[in-house]
Each structure stands twice: as C-alpha cells, then as structure tokens.
Design a protein around this motif. Structure first.
Motif, mmCIF file in Angstrom:
data_model
loop_
_atom_site.group_PDB
_atom_site.id
_atom_site.type_symbol
_atom_site.label_atom_id
_atom_site.label_comp_id
_atom_site.label_asym_id
_atom_site.label_seq_id
_atom_site.Cartn_x
_atom_site.Cartn_y
_atom_site.Cartn_z
ATOM 1 N N ILE A 499 0.845 -1.186 0.000
ATOM 2 C CA ILE A 499 0.000 0.000 0.000
ATOM 3 C C ILE A 499 0.882 1.239 0.000
ATOM 4 N N ASP A 501 1.142 5.600 -0.182
ATOM 5 C CA ASP A 501 0.471 6.872 0.142
ATOM 6 C C ASP A 501 -0.693 6.661 1.107
ATOM 7 N N CYS A 502 -0.403 6.010 2.208
ATOM 8 C CA CYS A 502 -1.415 5.748 3.227
ATOM 9 C C CYS A 502 -1.170 6.662 4.412
ATOM 10 N N HIS A 505 0.041 4.859 7.534
ATOM 11 C CA HIS A 505 1.451 4.489 7.467
ATOM 12 C C HIS A 505 2.343 5.685 7.769
ATOM 13 N N GLN A 536 1.275 -1.696 10.900
ATOM 14 C CA GLN A 536 0.664 -1.598 9.578
ATOM 15 C C GLN A 536 -0.306 -2.753 9.331
ATOM 16 N N LEU A 540 -4.467 -2.435 8.695
ATOM 17 C CA LEU A 540 -5.170 -3.048 7.571
ATOM 18 C C LEU A 540 -6.266 -3.990 8.062
ATOM 19 N N PRO A 543 -9.658 -1.276 9.802
ATOM 20 C CA PRO A 543 -9.624 0.092 9.275
ATOM 21 C C PRO A 543 -10.385 1.092 10.133
ATOM 22 N N GLY A 546 -7.563 1.754 12.544
ATOM 23 C CA GLY A 546 -6.382 2.207 11.831
ATOM 24 C C GLY A 546 -5.196 2.266 12.764
#
Length: 1299
Positions: A499, A501-502, A505, A536, A540, A543, A546
């Motif tokens: 993943i 551009d989270c 993260h 991380q 996932l 969500p 998060g």
C-alpha cells in the motif's frame, strides 16, 4: 390467523357479533373502527387498565346446547378474519351439518383447527398469536415501520402531572414507547434509546432522562428488573452504534447469530430471548476471554473435581460452539476453559462411590481427564456436546497470494537484547520460574489449566520474563484469535507493504522512533521494522481503528517478550476486547473510562473529589494513564508488572492503580492551587515508582538517574488489591461505563454546540439560547430522519418536488469530530422542510412550497446541504419582525425560475392548451430535469452576492442594446443555462460549462470585428479601461466599437454610419467576472468580497425600498418584474399566510396592483430606461425563453453612466438605419443576420406588451393593508415553537419525510 383453541366460559359484552352460523360466530371488539362513543370508551379504558388488548376480530366455535365456546381464530384486520370465515364456510359448514352429535362436532372442529394451527406455524417466526397482535397494535399506535421490531411489552403506570396513567410500556429495538387510554384521554410517549442521558431504577420504578432534560418514570408491578436490564442493554447498543457509525444509527439484530442448538421452547418473544442470549454471551466472553464470535449455547448445573484439592466444587458448565467452560459458584475459586477441538472423548462414569451422581469424564487430546458430577441432565449434556463436536471446524492455513516482498518474522527481542540481571535479581527470577513450574504441575498448563486464586497471587508477584509470552497469550485470549486465523498475519503484512500513500502508514513512521526509546531494541533496524509491520498489519485488519498514538508504545513492549505474530494478536486483543473503543477516533473509550474514574474518586475519595474537579486534574491525567496502561508515565520495568495483572483482570487493574495513586497523594493534592501544580505532584510520584526485582540497562538520561524513589511497584499493586479489589467488580465497571458512555457522547454534542454558537453569536436574528435550541432540534430531526431512511428504503415518493443534488463529499459527523464539527449540523432539504414547516409562520402557505423555494435560494453552491449559518439566516428572516424584508423575500420566492412555469400551470385552473403552453412546459422541464446541478445553478438568486445588481445591470443593458441595434434576442445567451461561477467562490461544486454565441457581422467589417489578446497582465487593466475595453474570461471586448466610450481609434471613426456599424457580441461565460469589471468603474461600491454569510442578509442590500427622492437619482436595487401568473400565486400565498382571511383593504390592494400591471402594458418603451430601469413600473421586459428575468427593477446612476453615451450613439444609429430601411440592400453579408434581426424586433414587441409589476409597486401597495403589516411584523418565538415540536415528537406525532 388460526390459534390453539381456547375455552371461553362466559359470553363477553365487549364483543359484537358480525356473522353467524349454526356452529360459528364472527365477532368484532366493541368500539373498534368506530367513533369514540361511550361504549368504546369503556372498552378502551378496560383494555388499558387491565392490560387486555385482544385482537379486534375473532371467530368462536359453539354448539347450540352448550354454554362453553372456543376461540379458534383471531384477526387484526377484517379482511384477514373474513378469509378464515370463508375457509370455514367452504370446508366445515356442510360437514358439520351432517353430524348428529354435538360432542362429535366440537371434537372434530378442535382437531381440525389444531391441525391448521400446526400447519400454518411450521415456517413461522415462532411468535405467539398474542404477541403478533401486540406487535400490530404497537405499529398502528405509534406509526412504526415494519422494520422496527418489538422486543416486549409490559403493563406499566406513567405519572403525568401527579396523575398516574395505567397503560402499556412497549420496548422495541430503537424506542421506548408508552400508550394509555382512559376515558377517552389518550397518552402517547415515544423515546429513542439514542437520546437517553440517564437510566436508573428504584424498586419497581424505572426513571428515564433524555438529552433535552425531559424525565419519565414508569412503575411496573411485574418484571421491573427485566424491563430495566432490557432498556440498559438496548441503550448501550444504540450508543455504540452511534459511535461506530453515525450515518446509520439504527440498531439492528440478526437473530440467526444467537440461535441456540436444541433450545427449549419458551413463552417469551423470540427477539427478547435473542437479546438475553446476546447479553449473556457478552458476559461469557469477557469472563473467559473468548473471541467475539462465541455465542453461549447454554449452561447446566454441575460439580467439578479439582485434583489439587482432592474435592468437588459446585458451579456451572457453559457451552459454546468452540469451548467447554466451567465457573465455580464461589467467586474466583476455580474456572476452566477447554477448547472443543481438544476434546477426545466424553464418557459416563457409573462406578465407584459416586455412581449415582450422574458423573462424566472428559478426556482431552493430551489425555488429561476432567471429571464432573451431579449434572442435572447428563443425557442432554452429552448429546449437546456430541452435537457441538460434530459441527466443530478447525481452520487450516490456506494457500495465499505471494507478494514481492522479503521479510522474516522477528522473535522476541528478549532473546536478542538480553537483560543484564545482577546475581540477586537472577536468583529472584529463578525462584519465580520454579514456583510457576510447580503450579503447572498441580493445576495444569496451557489453555485448559485450572484458574484459581493461586494463579492470581503468582501474577501479582510478577511473571518471569521467559514465561510472559505464554501467560499473556492465554489470559488475554489472543491465543484463540491466532489459532482461528492461521496465516492471516503474514497475508496482512505483505498486503500492507504494497500500500502506497497511506495516511496511517505516515503516522506510524512518525512515531516509530518514539516507541520505548529507553530500550536498545527500538534503536535498531530490526526493532523498528518489526514494530512497523505489526502496526501496519493491524491498521489493515481494522480500518475503523487504523492507527492511534499509544498503540506503538504498547506494541513495542509486546515485541520485547513475544514473537512478532504473537505481538500482533496481543495488540488485536487489546484494541478489540480488553479496551474496546480506546484507540478509535477521539479515543472515546478512554474518555468514557475517564468519567468512570471520576465517579470512583467521588465514591471512594469523596473529600478529594471536589478539589480535583475544580482543578480539572482527572481529565488531564486519565488519558495518558489509560491509553498506555501506565507505560508512558511509570518506568518500563515497573509497568511490566501492571501489564501482568492487566491481562488477567482487564481494565479493573487500571482503576485500582489510579485510585491508589490518587489516595496516596491526597494531602499534597489538597494543597495544590492549580492544575499545573497538581500534575507536577503526580508526575513526580509516578516517576519515582521503581521495581527492585527487575532492572533494565541504566538510562542515559541524567534526569532519570536523579529522580527520587517514591514507592515500589509491588507495594502499589498489593495495596490497590487490598483496598479496592473487592469493591471494584466487572459488573460495577460495566454499569458505570454504560452510564458514562451516554454522558460522554452527550458531552461531545455539547462541546460542538458551544463552538458553533460562539461562531454565530453575532447573527442578527437569534440569541444564544435560541441557537442552542436550534442545534438540539436539528440533531434530533437528523437522527429521526436517518432512522426513517434506513428503515424505509422503499418509501414511496410524494408529488412534491424532490431536490436531487450533486454528490457532496461525506461529512464527518462523529460526535466531537474536528473537521466535521460544523458539518454535523448541516441540514438536508428534508430536515429543512420539516423545520420550516414546524417552526415558521409561513407553514400555512400550501399553494406554493415556500420551503423548497427558500432552500434553493439559500443553497447557492448546489451541494444539497445548508450550513448552520445559512439556516439561521433563512429561518431568522422569516421569523423576524422585519416586515419589509419579509415581503421582499416572499416576492423573490415567487419569481422564475424559483417558481417554475410548470408549477404555475399545476396550480392554475385547467384551460385549453396552446402552443405557448407546450413551449413553457418544455422550458420548465429544463429547470427541473434530472440533472439537479443545472436547475440549482440556473437560479438567478437575488441573494447571491456573485450574481448581484451590477450583473443584472450589464446583462439587461446589453440585451436592450441588442434590441436597439436590431440583433435577435435569440442570439443572447440563455441565463438559465449559464452557471453562476465566481472567481471568489468554490466553483468546483458546480458543473463548469461555457456556451459561445456568434453574431454575423457586415462583410466589410468582419476583419475588425474582434480584437483578442491572450495573456494580459494585471498591469494592463487600467489601460484597457481607459480605452473602453473590458476583459472577459477568454477574450476582451472592445466596448468602444459599440460607442460605449468615445476613443480616438480608427475603428470608431469608421463606425459613425449605421450601415457600417461594428457590432461585437462576445461570449459571456461568467457573470461574476463581468460584474467585477463593471464594479471597477464604481468608486463607491462597498463590500465587493462578500461571503456566503450574505446569503439572505444581502436581501436588505438588494431589495431595499427606494428612499424619498431616489427616483431622480436612480438609487434603486434590482429585482426582476413579476408576471401576472406569478403575482396571482404570490397574493394567494399572502392570503394563506394570513389564515385564508382577506379583508376589504386587501381586496382593494389586489385590484390596485392588477390595474398597475395593466397600466404597465400600455406604456411605450422609454429610451431613458437605462437610467430608470423599471423605476415605479416603467420596465417593459418579459422573462426570456426559459422564464428567467432579464429586466432589472432599477439601475444605480454610478453604473448606468457606462451606457449613457452608448445609448445615445445607438439612438442615432437606429434613426439612420430606419431612414434607409426601405431599400432592398442589407448591411449583413449573410441571410441569417436579416432573419435574426426580424425575429429580434418581433420578440421586442411581444415583450413590451406584457403585464408586469415591480417590487416597489408591490411593497408600497401591500404596506397599505393593516392586516398584512400586522402579520408580517409579528415575531415568531422560536423557542416556543421548538418546544412545541419536541412535545409533538414525544407524543408520537411523527413527520412524514417524503416530499
């Protein structure tokens, strides 16, 4: 519906016979479906007081010689009971007539009805006929949809004004309702669970308090405890649903999730049984630390043999699909958890001295026997275990997709970064390990160990490092989640690594280096990498949560003692089971427990509570203490022992430690004068807590070395257990959590309201109290609307217009949300329509939907939502005493396209259709077509600061110039098709469209028709204006070519002859930019950068009545003229607002206005109209082809100077053109120009012959009517209207949200 035959001994006077036969009679309940007479009043009172609410229809079987009758069928509706009667008539009447013996008739009939009952209830929900009748009555009385399921009802007494009212208390999934009928006096009360602020019980009385400070008390003679527990449970579900998903606050319940295997039949309603199973399952999971999917299947009384004490202990066996558990009657004496998948066999034991005690022996896969005796029903238990074992599913690791990522699981960092113990500390560690080994030998090891007080004592003393992973996994329940999801962690890690551009993260990477920095493991790449993967992967997996700060700190401690995958499942158990809602948005769970701690301090340390409350210390300390479980405020080696206790006790240990710390610092805290001083006291004390049995490598921070030691962690834990261990139970904590969950969510709403009220405190209409009341009713109506929309997805649409808007971004309406704070109180059209109808005096207007017009007028950006500022401006003006502004607003709301031609035709009497009607219908359809953005943005809103007086001035003047020059009106751009975009507004919310129109020019002048330059700098603007040229979006227009300003250019010198006149009509794709160009010539223009707050407040600027002597100066504002059809509807609306009363003054005023409109038809168009546009009814323009107004009401002199010279130039040009009009030659080079000119002249003639009145004429005449002035000057008390609306809601007078 057919029912089990019920014997009736005495005939009842409360029933009326409707149909007869020899052996059957169909009866109706007296008073049902009739007007309330004396008989029906008595029957209704009897049913309410005696709690007998039978079905309104029934069929009895009786024989002529018998006094006993049998009730065999009931019906909620007449059609339903008639259907059963017809079946009897077709199948039994003839058969029974052939029988000679009445006993034979009765026996045959009863057997037949029982057969029908069994046949019709095979696939039913399992509800009794009486409960089905009760459900039907509940929905009928309170107008509830089919989706709102009734849980149960209770006979109750409600006290109103010190007068008790006997009735029925209905409890459904989302509401508490009460109904009473006594002597024709009906009482209805409906309360949503989501709005309950306090629930308490004293004896047999249940007390409820709502968020709007309404209190209710219901007294129940029977089942008061059951009703109270049910209300608490459903309220908890409603608040949790509101926290998790504010967009869908309706509670639902899937009964299939709580279906029990082989459950015994019960007379209780099915949903009540399911909710009871849900509550018991939750308690079952919390106590035994089981996964969230486990549902209790039942419990049975039994004794367990404990080999360590050589005796039996009484308790209960609990069964679920995957676990066999036991809990002793004596608290914490012994408990046991055996996974079903490990059970090898279940055998009866009928030998020995206890052979008559119904014993069984369970053997696990490790050949460990567990003996149980004195089982109440051994055969049922064995069959149920066998059934569950046959259904057991053992998950296996499946093949999964491979990702291009290389990594390996990290083992516990304790093995890599070993703690350097001194000889004395190592000896203590060895002693602890030996004690645990002895315990495992006596009590078992692993999940199926006997859990007794001995294990609690060992945990309090501290778990040795080498055993922490094993003990933590077992007592936290994380081991169950891990075994049920093999391979999931690896899959999540590899998916999360792909993943990009989270946001989560990014937050994780920012906090990695701040996770337990004193330990060297997290200063290494291995430690940082493992921590990143764990966080991380969990972001996932969940969500909704998060990543939240503090998760990195506790995860780093898990990684020290656990393998990487085990640390992940520990984190999952912490966030989802042990501390639910702690790490969600706004750390709601931690704030709830903050309120719990505050109340515990008040209970146990009452003399200190008031002082701490005044300083606000509890709110400051609890969040950091709770989120990190003291890891961030106590030294790492000391906090480990708190973690050991936490995984066994849960959140209880956090409250115990917090209370003990506060009590030990009582005297110092009482001496503190402010919060900073109190925080320093606690911080110093916590920093000095140490663990003499455990030391990590010495810290490099000199400040930590200099901290004084205050207390050992062992003493702290021991004292906390001694003083608060018995008083704080899990049940007590859950009760307090339920209470403060309601208060916390309510506090979020209060904080939001305070912020919004402060932002709008300077508004011109409402005081602070009124703003608070408005916010409250908005919140309640939005909740009601969401509930209705979710439960009635297939609700039918009414004939009133439905507003459809562009999809607007989802707003965060989480209580207390930061970015969503104001969006939480944005209202949709449905809510606005309800508020307008219920709160404003214009609700009497039914001929025209004023609410819809006002919503469109106010929603300038076409988002389908009004923010709170727009709402208070809209409602405030209508409810204010500003009579002139209200008349202006009402006038504007009846102008096209707000009032479309289709609506006019719909409200007018039928008349023969003409060609013009068909054209009007097509044009009206353009305004209200499926593309809602077009219809909304097409509104020439007079309250729109981007579409103001200057825009109308320029557009109207330009069209008039076209008429003078002989250019067709059809070539002029269609106002309704031009989006109202502004360089200063959020243009992205509207569809951006540009339409270009061309006019054919004389051939000799085509080369010089347009001069276009690209990339003009701002420095050139002044020069352009001096040349008489004005820049548009894509081109600049040379107005000097039209003679607007005399300049010394070659093109102007050649244009003095009408035959050679240069005409250049360019694209106008943005009204506001043209408006800005006009505004540049007005030195006295004020407030050119108005914002949305001018939405309705600007009506005072745009619709002000002209002052005395203003006619000569031309200082008037521009509102389009009104046609006759629109005026007739306007006057009808005024009559409806006044209560459908029209006195002589109003009739005279109406006649005068009609005469003024007729006189306006006769006036010839004045060439001076540029300086006196529509002044006093002098205008003569009709709306364009789409019904849009094109002629303004007046023109300020400062703007019209731009056109004075241009008008004179064109007057001379037209005179010259008329002189040569008889010739056959034409100045145009194409036939299109001639045709267009002809049609334009015709259109101009038709426009000048139309009936119209100006706003000045309307207001001046309307103000002569005393009844109109009195009605429009009266102020509406918004608080009283809101309280009345709330009262209607409580009385179940629901609003229909379909429009």
């Amino acid at each position: 519906m057919w029912i089990q035959p019920k014997e009736l001994l005495l005939p009842s006077a409360f029933w009326i016979a409707e149909m007869y036969s020899k052996y059957f009679v169909l009866q109706k309940r007296r008073g049902h479906g009739e007007s309330r007479g004396f008989g029906s009043m008595l029957v209704g009172t009897f049913d309410s007081v005696m709690n007998t609410k039978p079905a309104p229809y029934r069929i009895l079987h009786q024989t002529p010689s018998s006094e006993v009758s049998y009730e065999i069928a009931i019906g909620i509706t007449q059609d339903e009971i008639v259907k059963d009667w017809e079946w009897l008539q077709a199948n039994l009447f003839s058969v029974l007539n052939e029988m000679e013996n009445e006993d034979e008739v009765t026996n045959f009939t009863i057997c037949k009805i029982q057969s029908l009952y069994a046949q019709n209830n095979q696939d039913d929900t399992g509800e009794s006929p009486d409960f089905k009748v009760m459900t039907s009555q509940f929905r009928q009385i309170f107008k509830m949809p089919e989706e709102e399921r009734l849980v149960n009802s209770y006979s109750a007494t409600y006290v109103k004004n010190k007068i008790p009212r006997q009735g029925q208390l209905y409890i459904s999934l989302n509401h508490v309702c009460f109904y009473s009928y006594i002597l024709s006096q009906e009482i209805k009360r409906i309360i949503r669970f989501a709005e309950l602020e306090d629930i308490s019980r004293s004896g047999n009385t249940i007390y409820l308090k709502t968020t709007n400070n309404m209190t209710y008390n219901f007294t129940l003679i029977f089942n008061a405890n059951e009703a109270h527990v049910l209300i608490e449970q459903l309220n908890k579900m409603a608040i949790q649903k509101l926290i998790q998903d504010p967009e869908s606050p309706v509670v639902d319940h899937d009964t299939s999730n709580f279906t029990r295997f082989g459950a015994k039949a019960s007379k209780k309603p099915v949903l009540l049984r399911d909710l009871t199973a849900r509550q018991k399952s939750e308690e079952f999971r919390v106590y035994f630390r089981l996964p969230q999917t486990e549902i209790i299947d039942g419990k049975i009384k039994a004794d367990i043999w404990t080999p360590f004490s050589k005796r039996f202990h009484a308790g209960y066996i609990y069964l679920s699909p995957n676990f066999f558990c036991f809990r002793s009657d004596v608290k914490d004496l012994v408990s046991l958890v055996i996974p079903m998948k490990t059970i090898k066999s279940v055998e009866k034991k009928d030998d020995g001295q206890q052979r008559f005690d119904n014993q069984i022996v369970i053997f696990t896969s490790e050949n460990v026997p567990f003996m149980f005796s004195k089982i109440v029903d051994r055969e049922v238990l064995i069959s149920k275990i066998t059934d569950l074992l046959s259904r057991i599913y053992v998950p296996v690791c499946r093949e999964r997709a491979k990702y291009d990522i290389s990594w390996s699981k990290q083992t516990a960092f304790l093995n890599t970064f070993k703690t350097q113990f001194s000889a004395d500390m190592q000896k203590k560690q060895d002693v602890k390990v030996a004690r645990w080994e002895d315990h495992f030998r006596d009590f078992g090891r692993g999940i199926a160990m006997f859990r007794t007080t001995d294990v609690i004592n060992l945990i309090v003393e501290g778990i040795p490092d080498k055993l922490r992973q094993e003990i933590w996994l077992i007592f936290s329940g994380a081991i169950h989640d891990k075994e049920m999801n093999p391979g999931l962690y690896e899959d999540l890690v590899e998916k999360a690594a792909c993943i990009k551009d989270c946001f989560a993260h990014e937050e994780i990477d920012r906090d990695l280096t701040r996770s337990l920095p004193e330990h060297p493991a997290f200063q290494s790449p291995e430690g940082i990498g493992a921590l990143r993967r764990v966080l991380q992967a969990y972001a996932l997996r969940n969500p909704q949560v998060g990543y939240c700060q503090a998760m990195n700190i506790v995860s780093s401690v898990f990684l020290l003692f656990c393998d990487e995958e085990n640390a992940f499942w520990m984190l999952a158990s912490l966030c989802e089971n042990l501390l639910p809602d702690y790490y969600k948005d706004k750390v709601v769970g931690a704030q709830i427990d903050q309120g719990v701690l505050n109340e515990l301090v008040e209970t146990h340390i009452s003399d200190l509570h008031e002082h701490l409350e005044r300083l606000g210390v509890i709110k400051m300390i609890s969040i950091s203490w709770f989120l990190t479980i003291f890891i961030s405020v106590i030294s790492y080696e000391s906090s480990l022992q708190i973690l050991d206790c936490f995984f066994y006790e849960g959140a209880k240990i956090i409250f115990m430690i917090s209370l003990q710390i506060i009590e030990w610092n009582r005297d110092k805290l009482l001496d503190c004068q402010d919060d900073g001083e109190a925080m320093l006291v606690l911080q110093t004390y916590l920093g000095g807590i140490y663990n003499p049995e455990y030391q990590v490598p010495p810290p490099t921070d000199k400040r930590k070395l200099e901290r004084p030691q205050t207390q050992t962690i062992q003493t702290l834990i021991h004292e906390a257990y001694t003083k608060f261990g018995e008083e704080l139970t899990q049940q007590r904590i859950e009760e307090l959590r339920n209470k403060h969950r309601r208060l916390t969510v309510r506090q979020f709403d209060i904080d939001n309201e305070m912020t919004i009220v402060k932002a709008h405190a300077q508004n011109a209409y409402f005081k602070r109290q009124e703003l608070h009341m408005l916010l409250t009713i908005i919140r309640e109506e939005k909740l009601a609307l969401k509930s209705m929309q979710q439960q009635q997805k297939a609700q039918s649409m009414s004939e009133a217009p439905q507003l459809q808007h562009q999809q607007s971004p989802a707003h965060d309406i989480m209580p207390g949300g930061g970015n969503g704070r104001h969006e939480a109180y944005c209202v949709s059209f449905e809510v606005f329509h309800t508020l307008f109808t219920e709160l404003t005096p214009w609700r009497k207007c039914v001929g025209v939907d004023i609410a819809e017009k006002l919503f469109r007028l106010t929603d300038k950006k076409g988002t389908g939502l009004l923010d709170f500022g727009q709402l208070i401006n809209a409602l405030g003006l209508v409810c204010s005493t500003k009579s002139m502004e209200k008349l202006k607003l009402l006038f504007v709301l009846h102008l096209p396209p707000l009032l479309s031609k289709s609506e006019i035709e719909r409200t007018r009497r039928p008349r023969p259709r003409t060609k013009d009607d068909a054209e009007e219908a097509i044009e009206a359809e353009d305004f209200f077509d499926d593309d809602a953005s077009e219809s909304i943005e097409a509104l020439p809103s007079p309250s729109d600061n981007n579409f103001d007086a200057d825009d109308f001035a320029l557009i109207s003047a330009t069209q008039h110039l076209h008429n003078l020059a002989g250019i067709s009106g059809n070539t002029f751009m269609d106002l309704s098709r031009t989006p109202n975009l502004s360089l200063n507004s959020n243009a992205s919310s509207l569809a951006q469209r540009n339409s270009t129109f061309y006019v054919d020019l004389p051939a000799a002048l085509q080369g010089t028709a347009t001069r276009t330059e690209a990339g003009q700098d701002d420095d050139q603007d002044i020069g352009l204006r001096q040349q008489g040229r004005y820049e548009s979006i894509d081109t600049f227009s040379d107005i000097s070519d039209l003679g607007a300003a005399p300049t010394t250019t070659a093109g102007t010198a050649a244009a003095t002859n009408a035959d050679q006149m240069l005409l250049n009509v360019e694209t106008i794709s943005n009204f506001s930019q043209i408006s800005d160009l006009v505004a540049a010539t007005r030195l006295e223009r004020a407030d050119s950068n108005a914002t949305d707050t001018r939405s309705l407040g600007s009506l005072g600027y745009l619709l002000d009545q002209p002052t005395e002597g203003a006619s000569g100066s031309g200082q008037h504002r521009h509102v389009p003229h009104m046609r006759k059809e629109n005026f007739q509807l306007l006057w009808r609306s005024i009559i409806e607002i006044l209560g459908c009363v029209q006195d002589e003054d109003m009739r005279c005023a109406y006649e005068n206005l009609m005469e003024m409109g007729n006189s306006n038809i006769k006036k010839e168009p004045s060439l001076e109209s540029f300086t006196q546009l529509n002044l006093g009814g002098s205008g003569d323009e009709q709306p364009d082809n789409n019904g849009n107004p094109t002629t303004p009401a007046a023109e300020p002199s400062s703007t019209t100077r731009l056109f004075v010279a241009l008008e004179e130039e064109l007057r001379q040009a037209k005179a010259g053109a008329a002189a040569v009009a008889g010739g056959a030659t034409a100045t145009a080079t194409r036939t299109t120009t001639t045709t267009t000119t002809s049609s334009g002249s015709s259109s101009s003639t038709n426009t000048s012959d139309s009936w119209h009145i100006s706003i000045n004429q309307f207001i001046a005449t309307a103000l002569t009517c005393e009844c109109i002035v009195k009605a429009f000057q009266s102020q509406t008390r918004i608080v009283e209207q809101i309280e009345l609306l709330q009262k209607k809601r409580r009385k179940c007078l629901s609003t229909n949200y379909s429009y």
